[in-house]
Structure formats: C-alpha cells, structure tokens
Motif scaffolding. Structure first.
Motif, PDB file in Angstrom:
ATOM      1  N   ARG A 262       1.030  -1.204  -0.040  1.00  0.00           N
ATOM      2  CA  ARG A 262      -0.113   0.060  -0.149  1.00  0.00           C
ATOM      3  C   ARG A 262       0.905   1.105   0.073  1.00  0.00           C
ATOM      4  NH1 ARG A 262      -4.115  -1.889   4.782  1.00  0.00           N
ATOM      5  NH2 ARG A 262      -5.272  -3.486   3.574  1.00  0.00           N
ATOM      6  N   ILE A 263       0.670   2.069  -0.839  1.00  0.00           N
ATOM      7  CA  ILE A 263       1.527   3.272  -1.082  1.00  0.00           C
ATOM      8  C   ILE A 263       0.637   4.403  -0.822  1.00  0.00           C
ATOM      9  CG2 ILE A 263       3.134   4.658  -2.528  1.00  0.00           C
ATOM     10  CD1 ILE A 263       3.287   1.974  -4.278  1.00  0.00           C
ATOM     11  N   TYR A 264       0.868   5.191   0.373  1.00  0.00           N
ATOM     12  CA  TYR A 264       0.173   6.396   0.679  1.00  0.00           C
ATOM     13  C   TYR A 264       0.873   7.795  -0.075  1.00  0.00           C
ATOM     14  CZ  TYR A 264      -2.249   3.282   3.879  1.00  0.00           C
ATOM     15  OH  TYR A 264      -2.920   2.235   4.345  1.00  0.00           O
ATOM     16  N   GLY A 265       0.049   8.624  -0.497  1.00  0.00           N
ATOM     17  CA  GLY A 265       0.684   9.837  -0.921  1.00  0.00           C
ATOM     18  C   GLY A 265       1.255   9.729  -2.660  1.00  0.00           C
ATOM     19  N   LEU A 266       0.871   8.781  -3.249  1.00  0.00           N
ATOM     20  CA  LEU A 266       1.404   8.573  -4.554  1.00  0.00           C
ATOM     21  C   LEU A 266       0.133   9.170  -5.530  1.00  0.00           C
ATOM     22  CD1 LEU A 266       3.530   6.997  -6.456  1.00  0.00           C
ATOM     23  CD2 LEU A 266       1.796   5.153  -6.651  1.00  0.00           C
TER      24      LEU A 266
END
Length: 308
Positions: A262-266
């Motif tokens: 999970r990549i936050y801020g992408l």
C-alpha cells in the motif's frame, strides 16, 4: 459560570472474566464519554457480549472495576439510567408487543402505560395490534427488544447486535432512531457485525480481539487513518520497495498480506508501473483504494494490537 465537564458514562478498568482456565475478557480497559455513540467491534468469540453483560450487571467480573456515570454498576439508581438489549430479548411469546412493554414497565415501577406506547412508537411497533410475539419475525422481535430497552427514558443504552434480523428498511429506521437518541444527549454503546452501519452512526470505536481491547479511536482519527492509497501486488516485494522509495521519496509504502504494497501519497501510478515493469518486477494487480472501517478492522484482526 463554569461549563460542566462531561464524565465517562462507562468506565471499565482491568475488566476480566474467567470461565474455568480461559479468559473470555482479559484486563480490558474501556471508556465511553457521555453523549457518544460507541461502536464496539470484534469477531465472534472476541468477548463483546461478555463485556456488555458485565457492564450492565448481568455477569459478575472475575477481576476489575466498572463505573457508570462515576458510580458502581451495582448502584440501583444508576441501573435505572440504563437500557439494555443483550443477545436475544426476553419476550413472552403469547403476549402482544404492547402487553410485553406494559409488563416490563410495571416491573420497573412505571405506572403510566404511555411510556410503553412511546417506546413502541419509537421502535416502529405501534401498529402491531393483537398480533402475538410468537408470530413476529426475528426483526420484529429485535425491534421489540429495543423498545423494552427504551422504557424509562434511560441515559445509557447498551445494544448488542440490535440490527440482527432486520431488513434494510428496519436497519435504516433503527439507524435513524439511534441518531435521534444521540441528538437528545443519550449515550449509546452498540455492537454489530455490519460494520458499514456502525460507520454511519458511531462517534468512537472500540476494537476487541481475544478479550483484549486493541484500540479505542474517535471517528475523526479513524477517518484520517483511512486515507486513500495505491495498492500494488508484486512478485518481489523487497526489490519493489527499494525502487518505490528511491523514485518516490515523498510516498509512504506499507507491506500488507505478503505480496501487497500500500502506497500512501502516490499520485503518479503510471510512472510507478512502468518503472517496475522495466526492472522486471511482475505486477499482478494494482489500483487506488480507500480504506473503510471494515478494512481497518480486518487489518487489526490480522495484525493484532495497534501501536498507533
């Protein structure tokens, strides 16, 4: 004049319930502020019903302390400020809804039968007439249980799975009732397996696992944690993380379920996918997601106690 501070409607400290050598509830701490709708979440067997039974005096704790509005749960005055629906409501099957409500009202010392009529009206059962409870659907029985809990106009409602058996319309009506009671200043402790419904009404959540409180979290904090993320499933998580952190230093990647990141801020998903393909990292699935209450709950059930 100083504004009166709200106290805890419910406070449990190191609450424990042993059955032989097994702890159904294990040193649980819980605080419910006055005026809250407290959504109590946990899997079957997590200890929700046992906790709620102890809070309303239906089960004695092995250890720990319970205080309602600052007083012991054994205080008879305090008990009159509480309405309870735990598991299946205790109903007389050969009596009507109104007869059940009037009988309980009299047992509570409420001489005016209008209180029974008001409770039935609020629970949507004022038009059941002479129909006996044994002919009620499960949903109607649940509504009658809620009506009985409302007798005496309690300040605190403890509702264990109140929407069990209700159809969508019944669920909507109960939701509206809970929100109306909240606007009147009542405190409501409610459990449900339908997390989507809890997310529509709760102001605070308590998550329990194996008899222990994992986390108590206000709705505003939960909404901040449940932010959008880009999820990507790959064959080599370790290599993928290296490239993600180098190419997108502002992003916040987290590994979930082994192969899922999970990549936050992408914001540049196309660039990320192209980069991974160029470095021969197989991408099985990808897409933007918004974590909801159910997903947050499941992540806690898998991961255990929150450190946040």
């Amino acid at each position: 004049m100083l504004k009166k501070e709200k106290c805890f409607a419910v406070e449990a400290v190191c609450l424990t319930k042993m059955y032989k050598d097994k702890a159904a509830v294990n040193h649980l701490n819980m605080t419910v502020q006055e005026g809250e709708i407290y959504g109590f979440i946990g899997k079957n067997g997590a200890g929700k019903s046992t906790t709620m039974k102890m809070l309303c005096g239906l089960a004695a704790p092995t250890e720990g302390e319970i205080r309602l509005f600052g007083k012991p749960v054994s205080d008879p005055v305090i008990r009159r400020r509480m309405g309870v629906l735990i598991e299946s409501p205790g109903l007389y099957p050969n009596m009507t809804a109104r007869q059940n409500a009037v009988m309980k009202a009299k047992c509570m010392g409420l001489a005016d039968e209008k209180s029974a009529d008001d409770a039935l009206y609020r629970a949507g059962l004022s038009d059941t007439g002479k129909k006996k409870v044994k002919h009620f659907s499960m949903g109607m029985k649940q509504r009658l249980g809620v009506a009985l809990a409302l007798l005496g106009n309690p300040d605190l409602l403890i509702l264990d799975e109140p929407i069990n058996g209700l159809d969508p319309e019944g669920i909507r009506e109960l939701r509206q009732l809970v929100l109306q009671l909240h606007e009147e200043g009542k405190t409501i402790l409610i459990s449900s397996h339908i997390l989507g419904e809890l997310s529509k009404i709760s102001t605070t959540y308590g998550i329990i696992k194996d008899g222990e409180m994992l986390e108590q979290i206000p709705r505003e904090v939960l909404e901040e944690k449940c932010r959008d993320y880009f999820g990507i499933e790959v064959d080599d998580v370790r290599r993928a993380l290296v490239f993600i952190q180098e190419a997108f230093p502002e992003a916040q990647p987290e590994v979930s379920d082994g192969r899922m990141i999970r990549i936050y801020g992408l914001t540049e998903s196309a660039k990320l996918l192209q980069m991974l393909v160029e470095h021969q990292i197989q991408v099985y699935a990808s897409g933007f997601h918004h974590m909801d209450l159910e997903e947050y709950f499941l992540s806690h059930m898998e991961g255990g106690r929150s450190d946040v």
